[in-house]
Design an enzyme around this catalytic site. Sequence first.
Site, short mmCIF file in Angstrom:
data_model
loop_
_atom_site.label_atom_id
_atom_site.label_comp_id
_atom_site.label_asym_id
_atom_site.label_seq_id
_atom_site.Cartn_x
_atom_site.Cartn_y
_atom_site.Cartn_z
N GLU A 17 1.22 -1.25 0.23
CA GLU A 17 0.51 -0.26 -0.19
C GLU A 17 0.94 0.85 0.26
OE1 GLU A 17 -3.02 0.07 -0.64
OE2 GLU A 17 -3.70 -2.58 -0.26
N HIS B 68 1.56 2.05 -3.44
CA HIS B 68 0.60 3.29 -4.23
C HIS B 68 0.67 4.40 -4.06
CE1 HIS B 68 -0.89 -0.41 -6.33
NE2 HIS B 68 -1.35 -1.22 -4.94
#
Length: 182
Positions: A56, A59
């Site tokens: 995550e 990203h």
Amino acid sequence: MVQMKFSKDEIKDLVKAWLAVSVVFMLAYFGLNMDNFLRNFLIIALIVGSAFILHELAHKFFAVKYGYSAEFKSFDKMLLIGIVLGYFGFIFLAPGAVFISGNVTTDKNGKISLAGPATNLILALIFFFIGGYVGMFGFKINSWLALFNMLPFFGLDGSKVYTWNKFVYFVVILIAGLFVFL
């Protein structure tokens, strides 16, 4: 230099999702067995948690690098469903996602989406070379996470990578598939 900022809500959501993901794997692998609970939970939280968190954050890093605002938000209902399924030995997770604000181009969205699975493949290699039980567990978890996220279904990273660059998509899914089925 990329400056990633985290709101209190984002930190809370990341920690909540990390703990929930760890609980799901703990339940799926060990059930309610309390033998070596702390050791097993710490291993799971480290391996699965790092796979999830670093995926995550990759990203977010690339979104911020390209000038967009990005924030992770947990999907609380899906975390609860994941925990219930984990109790029955099934692993199904949709812990949350990094939401990106701005007019994101197909090119940038593909690269941002690729960052998560690419991070998992790098982590898989690191764990592979660590070896042993922990290394092989980390290798498999990261390989599966990369492969699953590269599926070309709406909402998953693979659909955005496929739209951006089909060659890159097929190379990454091939590598992830090879890692999973080694």
